[in-house]
Design a protein around this motif. Structure first.
Motif: not given
Length: 292
Positions: A137-157
């Motif tokens: 999981v990765s988050s953002l370096s800063a909030t964007v218009n009051g929002r944040n987000a989490t980038v989710v990576l899954a293992p590739t077969q």
């Protein structure tokens, strides 16, 4: 007599694979690192984390224009309010990041979970058998218009990592990033509980985890296993609880679908945030939990 050069080579390899998890159980450090382990954002000149396979592929993914554009499209689309509403498509735009405040996606960290075997009571109460790496999981370096987000990576077969989803908020990445030298952070996803494992002592990191320990400040890994076994052992895949549709059960992560990830869907209300088309993982929109 064994060639001393072989011994020196083996020793060097063992040293390079050391990580924070090596202090969790000193007697089996190399074994632990081959199974699961936390990581931290590696400085550019530092070696890549040895406890996360194909970590360079994960870095390449979160730094790619494709993932950045996906996050920008997500941030441009308001999360619908109210449950039960229609699923909406996230519109394609030529330059999805144009006009948004500048941000970067942080280096991914390990998202560890309790294993089905640990829940069932068939696995020993040891970090190597109780906890496994499921996602990054990765988050953002800063909030964007009051929002944040989490980038989710899954293992590739077959190796590597791919974008699985983008979720609203950054609590997963925040908790996962609390791993320190000698500790392991993991989640009990069914209750959104986050815990820190120090040697074989489990400590809660949020209110859900405190409730999961019945209000205790800490518990041994063995006692914690008894608690989760009581909660979920009869709800594992194949159980009557799961097969009759009462719950999705406690299952393994889905593998990547071969369909294109260009079609992004935003489900309504508290049920989900963003999903990749083709049956990929749908992540629930989460209320941002306070960290401690």
């Amino acid at each position: 007599m064994r060639d001393t050069s072989d011994t020196e080579t083996s020793t060097k390899r063992a040293v390079t694979r050391s990580s924070r998890l090596s202090l969790v159980i000193a007697m089996s450090a190399s074994a632990l690192l081959s199974v699961v382990g936390p990581t931290h954002a590696a400085p550019a000149k530092d070696p890549l984390p040895a406890d996360i396979p194909d970590y360079q592929a994960a870095l390449d993914a979160v730094k790619s224009a494709e993932v950045l554009n996906t996050v920008c499209r997500f941030l441009r689309t308001p999360v619908p309010n109210g449950a039960g509403g229609p699923v909406q498509s996230i519109p394609e735009t030529a330059e999805p990041c144009q006009g948004l405040p500048a941000f970067t996606i942080k280096d991914p960290v390990a998202r560890n979970e309790i294993t089905p075997g640990f829940v069932a009571g068939t696995a020993k109460p040891l970090p190597t058998e109780a906890i496994r790496l499921t996602q990054l999981v990765s988050s953002l370096s800063a909030t964007v218009n009051g929002r944040n987000a989490t980038v989710v990576l899954a293992p590739t077969q077959g190796g590597g990592w791919h974008l699985a989803a983008v979720s609203d908020g950054d609590s997963d990445a925040t908790y996962a990033g609390k791993a320190t030298l000698g500790t392991l952070v993991f989640t009990e996803p069914q209750i959104r509980g986050w815990y820190q494992l120090k040697l074989t002592t489990v400590e809660p990191l949020n209110d859900q985890a405190r409730q999961g320990l019945d209000g205790q400040a800490s518990a041994s890994l063995s006692d914690y296993q008894k608690l989760v076994k009581a909660r979920y052992a009869d709800k594992l895949p194949g159980s009557e609880y799961a097969t009759k549709g009462y719950s999705s059960g406690y299952g393994l992560q889905r593998t990547r679908d071969d369909t294109s990830s260009s079609a992004l869907l935003l489900a309504s209300g508290s049920s989900a945030a963003l999903a990749l088309a083709g049956g990929a993982v749908v992540l629930r929109r989460r209320r941002r939990a306070s960290t401690s």
